[in-house]
Design an enzyme around this catalytic site. Structure first.
Site, PDB file in Angstrom:
ATOM      1  N   GLU A   1       0.904  -1.314  -0.132  1.00  0.00           N
ATOM      2  CA  GLU A   1       0.006  -0.140  -0.234  1.00  0.00           C
ATOM      3  C   GLU A   1       0.853   1.269  -0.132  1.00  0.00           C
ATOM      4  O   GLU A   1       0.634   2.471  -0.588  1.00  0.00           O
ATOM      5  CB  GLU A   1      -0.871   0.055   1.245  1.00  0.00           C
ATOM      6  CG  GLU A   1      -2.096  -1.148   0.805  1.00  0.00           C
ATOM      7  CD  GLU A   1      -2.929  -1.072   2.299  1.00  0.00           C
ATOM      8  OE1 GLU A   1      -4.267  -0.934   2.020  1.00  0.00           O
ATOM      9  OE2 GLU A   1      -2.468  -1.166   3.192  1.00  0.00           O
TER      10      GLU A   1
ATOM     11  N   GLU B   1      -4.092  -9.615   3.200  1.00  0.00           N
ATOM     12  CA  GLU B   1      -4.704  -9.120   4.306  1.00  0.00           C
ATOM     13  C   GLU B   1      -5.851 -10.296   4.338  1.00  0.00           C
ATOM     14  O   GLU B   1      -6.167 -10.778   5.380  1.00  0.00           O
ATOM     15  CB  GLU B   1      -5.419  -7.789   4.081  1.00  0.00           C
ATOM     16  CG  GLU B   1      -4.570  -6.721   4.422  1.00  0.00           C
ATOM     17  CD  GLU B   1      -3.710  -6.218   3.252  1.00  0.00           C
ATOM     18  OE1 GLU B   1      -2.977  -5.402   3.558  1.00  0.00           O
ATOM     19  OE2 GLU B   1      -3.631  -6.931   2.170  1.00  0.00           O
TER      20      GLU B   1
END
Length: 284
Positions: free
Chosen positions: A128, A149
């Site tokens: 990210e 995730e």
């Protein structure tokens, strides 16, 4: 190189007048955590004071490690605290931005360009962070890049669901998000998750930064904003903004001088270093 900031999680140095390097480090695991957030924000405070800064390169200080991912122990602690206090948030009622979100917001709004030089493990929050940079380059190695995730029962929480599709396309992004796919650097280049696979990510990022530093900063900012407009606005609106930006940069002193030099035969285009093709996997 001049050291401008040094902490336990990152080190900021200046590489010449136009380029700064932000080295990320948290051995041995390479996790990002609240201390990382605080220190990177402090480092960005310093970059805001640098006159003439044109590019900030983020890279891993230690071999084989960019940012492995955000510290899952910290995420579990936050989750248990939310449950204990019965704090409830939702897509329609989100919490305020945290330190990690502020880092990405500042990179996006900065007057300089950001480049991620991925030299090792880059998953979850690490990716990210890289996706929040304008450019991303990776080097070969035995590591993985991806948003893992869902494998932990989570979803990306710092822009991963929004930015991944812009890099690899909506269909591929959805599959990667649902499966928690983490790929080799070679596959990341084939998927356009990174802009190129290069022998040395930091060295290549420095070459790119040197090229960018020769361009008028107003031109680069217009290109970044217009690229974003192409994804967010209608074609009619985007074209109108492009016309306005074109007319604005046409009268810049550096632009006028560069065109005069070309017309007089003092320079030629294309510029070889800028157009050099980076190493990419066969078959791409």
């Amino acid at each position: 190189m001049e050291t401008l900031f040094s902490g336990t999680r990152c080190t900021l140095t200046r590489h010449g007048e136009a380029v700064a390097l932000l080295a990320l480090h948290n051995p041995p695991e390479g996790f990002f955590d609240p201390q990382s957030e605080r220190e990177v924000l402090q480092a960005l405070d310093v970059t805001d004071t640098l006159d003439g800064l044109r590019a900030l390169i983020l890279h891993g200080r230690d071999p084989g490690m960019f940012v492995r991912h955000y510290d899952v122990k910290e995420l579990e602690r936050i989750g248990r605290a939310l449950l204990a206090r019965d704090l409830r948030f939702s897509p329609d009622s989100p919490p305020p931005p945290g330190g990690f979100h502020k880092i990405l917001e500042r990179l996006e709004a900065a007057p300089y360009l950001s480049i991620a030089a991925i030299n090792g493990w880059c998953m979850g929050g690490g990716l990210e962070l890289a996706l929040g940079c304008h450019l991303r380059y990776a080097q070969p190695g035995d590591y993985r890049i991806g948003l893992l995730e869902v494998q932990l029962g989570l979803i990306p929480g710092a822009g991963g669901t929004q930015r991944l599709s812009r890099a690899v396309g909506p269909a591929r992004a959805l599959e990667m998000l649902l499966l928690g796919t983490c790929v080799t650097p070679e596959e990341a280049a084939r998927l356009d998750l990174v802009h190129a696979l290069v022998p040395d990510a930091l060295a290549h990022a420095l070459d790119v930064a040197a090229t960018l530093a020769r361009r008028p900063p107003e031109v680069l900012q217009h290109l970044v904003h217009l690229h974003r407009d192409a994804q967010d606005l209608t074609p009619h609106e985007g074209m109108a903004r492009e016309r306005g930006a074109f007319s604005q940069v046409l009268r810049l002193p550096q632009t006028l001088q560069t065109m005069a030099d070309y017309n007089a035969g003092r320079i030629t285009v294309p510029e070889v270093p800028a157009c050099r093709t980076a190493q990419t996997p066969a078959g791409r």
